[in-house]
Design an enzyme around this catalytic site. Structure first.
Site, PDB file in Angstrom:
ATOM      1  N   ARG A  83     -30.803   1.325 -18.662  1.00 35.75           N
ATOM      2  CA  ARG A  83     -30.222   1.701 -19.964  1.00 35.75           C
ATOM      3  C   ARG A  83     -31.288   2.309 -20.873  1.00 35.75           C
ATOM      4  O   ARG A  83     -30.983   3.068 -21.785  1.00 35.75           O
ATOM      5  CB  ARG A  83     -29.565   0.471 -20.618  1.00 35.75           C
ATOM      6  CG  ARG A  83     -29.103   0.710 -22.059  1.00 35.75           C
ATOM      7  CD  ARG A  83     -27.966  -0.218 -22.496  1.00 35.75           C
ATOM      8  NE  ARG A  83     -28.151  -1.597 -22.111  1.00 35.75           N
ATOM      9  CZ  ARG A  83     -28.915  -2.492 -22.754  1.00 35.75           C
ATOM     10  NH1 ARG A  83     -29.590  -2.143 -23.827  1.00 35.75           N
ATOM     11  NH2 ARG A  83     -28.999  -3.735 -22.312  1.00 35.75           N
ATOM     12  N   TYR A 130     -14.507  21.250 -33.619  1.00 37.70           N
ATOM     13  CA  TYR A 130     -13.699  20.715 -32.517  1.00 37.70           C
ATOM     14  C   TYR A 130     -12.819  19.550 -32.997  1.00 37.70           C
ATOM     15  O   TYR A 130     -13.266  18.694 -33.768  1.00 37.70           O
ATOM     16  CB  TYR A 130     -14.668  20.260 -31.423  1.00 37.70           C
ATOM     17  CG  TYR A 130     -14.064  19.563 -30.243  1.00 37.70           C
ATOM     18  CD1 TYR A 130     -12.991  20.111 -29.545  1.00 37.70           C
ATOM     19  CD2 TYR A 130     -14.578  18.351 -29.801  1.00 37.70           C
ATOM     20  CE1 TYR A 130     -12.449  19.463 -28.451  1.00 37.70           C
ATOM     21  CE2 TYR A 130     -14.044  17.698 -28.704  1.00 37.70           C
ATOM     22  CZ  TYR A 130     -12.981  18.263 -28.035  1.00 37.70           C
ATOM     23  OH  TYR A 130     -12.443  17.620 -26.955  1.00 37.70           O
ATOM     24  N   ASP A 141     -23.819  21.428 -33.097  1.00 38.24           N
ATOM     25  CA  ASP A 141     -23.183  21.287 -31.789  1.00 38.24           C
ATOM     26  C   ASP A 141     -23.191  22.690 -31.183  1.00 38.24           C
ATOM     27  O   ASP A 141     -22.498  23.594 -31.643  1.00 38.24           O
ATOM     28  CB  ASP A 141     -21.748  20.771 -31.963  1.00 38.24           C
ATOM     29  CG  ASP A 141     -21.004  20.646 -30.638  1.00 38.24           C
ATOM     30  OD1 ASP A 141     -21.387  21.326 -29.664  1.00 38.24           O
ATOM     31  OD2 ASP A 141     -20.022  19.887 -30.584  1.00 38.24           O
ATOM     32  N   LYS A 161     -19.551  21.146 -20.176  1.00 37.89           N
ATOM     33  CA  LYS A 161     -19.115  22.534 -20.246  1.00 37.89           C
ATOM     34  C   LYS A 161     -20.097  23.470 -19.523  1.00 37.89           C
ATOM     35  O   LYS A 161     -20.358  23.263 -18.354  1.00 37.89           O
ATOM     36  CB  LYS A 161     -18.919  22.906 -21.719  1.00 37.89           C
ATOM     37  CG  LYS A 161     -18.026  21.913 -22.491  1.00 37.89           C
ATOM     38  CD  LYS A 161     -16.652  21.876 -21.918  1.00 37.89           C
ATOM     39  CE  LYS A 161     -15.639  20.992 -22.595  1.00 37.89           C
ATOM     40  NZ  LYS A 161     -16.006  19.726 -23.160  1.00 37.89           N
TER      41      LYS A 161
HETATM   42  C1  PLP Z   1     -17.690  22.063 -29.146  1.00 38.02           C
HETATM   43  C2  PLP Z   1     -17.465  20.760 -28.443  1.00 38.02           C
HETATM   44  N1  PLP Z   1     -18.213  19.700 -28.768  1.00 38.02           N
HETATM   45  C3  PLP Z   1     -18.056  18.507 -28.179  1.00 38.02           C
HETATM   46  C4  PLP Z   1     -17.104  18.325 -27.210  1.00 38.02           C
HETATM   47  C5  PLP Z   1     -16.929  16.973 -26.582  1.00 38.02           C
HETATM   48  O1  PLP Z   1     -17.472  16.960 -25.324  1.00 38.02           O
HETATM   49  P1  PLP Z   1     -16.993  15.909 -24.199  1.00 38.02           P
HETATM   50  O2  PLP Z   1     -15.608  16.281 -23.822  1.00 38.02           O
HETATM   51  O3  PLP Z   1     -18.027  16.089 -23.120  1.00 38.02           O
HETATM   52  O4  PLP Z   1     -17.063  14.558 -24.821  1.00 38.02           O
HETATM   53  C6  PLP Z   1     -16.291  19.394 -26.822  1.00 38.02           C
HETATM   54  C7  PLP Z   1     -15.252  19.220 -25.810  1.00 38.02           C
HETATM   55  O5  PLP Z   1     -14.432  20.079 -25.576  1.00 38.02           O
HETATM   56  C8  PLP Z   1     -16.476  20.643 -27.462  1.00 38.02           C
HETATM   57  O6  PLP Z   1     -15.706  21.708 -27.166  1.00 38.02           O
END
Ligand code: PLP
Length: 393
Positions: free
Chosen positions: A56, A110, A183, A208
């Protein structure tokens, strides 16, 4: 060293035996480690001896991935997490630790991030406000009035692919002593590296583009030297860490991400240009096109021909039934909830990513019932274009 070179070398080839070195990072499944001299475990725990104690805290496979992401993003350190959402949560908690619990967030963000902020953090005592970050004067006034501890934005917004002026926003945050978190899932470090532009934290959904094959979930937070130690300490207790199998898969994917991303951006632009010519298409959003409202910013921050591997478009006079029919007619592009995979993915924002927003909120963000989002894959562009044209006919 260029991103393409880093992607295939960094994090690998750690010596594990006196005379041989594995060429790629192995999967280390051991949860704990012992030392020939018991005293050394004490030294590992207090940090005076470098080594592993418990998975961890640190794991050699996950650490290899973290080293790679840190290098790709020009950061000081990275914590790899079990998902993009876990990474965002960890980063927000760490940057607000012992500080006023106030978050200003871009309103173009998001949907699950809105749920995290408004659905879970706000009821637990965090004050959350949203702002239009594309008007710098409006943003500046909001920062001054609200005095948040952190500003959270996306480097390319979903699904209209707006491109904020990250360098100017980070200068504002620095001036006011506000932590700046980006992000950068949609941009990847091939297109934008927020830490080089003055951000304090960069977050990814590794699920992604960086992993890229639709077979692993993961997330990461990369931070500056000032911010990293607390982030790491907190992650050790919260246990949001990525396991070694997922770290291995993510690292395997990340080696080819610059190649894939380049092809995906070129495909997205070609598809955008073809869609714009179609009589049923009302509007196309791609920051590489002259008609996108942030085209100038996109070219300034992402010079060259790679501006986005996503494209979104509005279909004339279409409601849900017409959009569902187009999705059903697609033969190559896959209508599924994600982005960044090697295969093209299509998502309908009003029923998926932006489902929880009110109609009024969606209209303000340019997300209408007639909007479809496409994450271009690495297929031949001609096949992709033909697929969308037949689905629209
Ligand atoms: C811009 C963005 N940030 C964060 C996330 C969250 O990622 P996760 O699905 O791996 O938790 C997504 C998911 O689609 C996203 O499009």
């Amino acid at each position: 060293m260029n991103i393409q070179t880093k992607a295939v070398h960094v994090g690998d080839r750690k010596r594990t035996a006196p005379t041989s070195v594995p060429v790629t990072a192995p999967i280390y499944t051991a949860v704990s480690y012992y030392y020939d001299e018991a005293e050394n475990i004490d030294r590992v725990f207090d940090g005076s001896l470098k080594g592993y104690a418990y998975s961890r805290y640190d794991n050699p496979t996950t650490n290899a991935l973290e080293e790679l992401i840190t290098n790709l993003e020009s950061g000081y350190g990275t914590v790899a997490c079990s998902s993009g959402m876990a990474a965002l949560h960890l980063a927000l908690l760490a940057c607000m630790h012992e500080k006023p619990r106030r978050i200003l967030c871009a309103e173009a963000i998001y949907g699950a991030t809105v749920r995290l902020l408004s659905g879970w953090l706000a009821p637990s005592g965090v004050t959350v406000e949203y702002c239009d970050i594309f008007q710098l004067e409006v943003l500046k006034a909001h920062l001054q009035a609200f005095q948040p501890t952190v500003l959270l934005i996306e480097s390319i917004s979903n699904p209209t692919l707006r491109v904020p002026e990250i360098d100017k926003i980070s200068a504002l945050c620095r001036e006011m002593g506000i932590a700046f978190m980006v992000d950068s899932t949609f941009a990847t470090p091939l297109l934008i590296r927020p830490l080089e532009l003055g951000a304090d934290y960069v977050v990814h959904s590794l699920t992604k583009f960086l992993s890229g094959h639709g077979d692993v979930m993961g997330g990461s937070v990369t931070a500056t030297e000032e911010r990293f130690p607390l982030l790491k300490q907190m992650s050790k207790t919260l246990g949001v860490n990525l396991g070694p199998f997922e770290a291995y898969l993510s690292m395997r994917g990340a080696k080819t991400f610059p190649l894939r991303m380049e092809r995906q951006c070129i495909n997205a632009k070609k598809l955008a240009d073809a869609l714009a010519e179609h009589p049923r298409v009302k509007k196309v959003n791609h920051p590489g096109r002259k008609d996108h409202q942030d085209h100038a910013t996109a070219l300034r921050l992402m010079p060259g021909e790679l501006q986005s591997a996503l494209v979104s478009f509005e279909v004339k006079d279409a409601g849900r039934a017409e959009i569902f029919a187009i999705m059903d007619r697609l033969k190559i592009a896959v209508p599924a909830t994600s982005l960044g995979d090697v295969h093209t993915l299509v998502l309908y924002p009003v029923v998926a990513s932006h489902r929880d927003l009110t109609a009024e909120q969606r209209t303000r963000l340019g997300i209408e019932e007639n909007l479809l989002r496409v994450s271009a894959g690495i297929e031949a562009a001609d096949d992709l274009i033909a697929d969308f044209l037949q689905a629209l006919s």
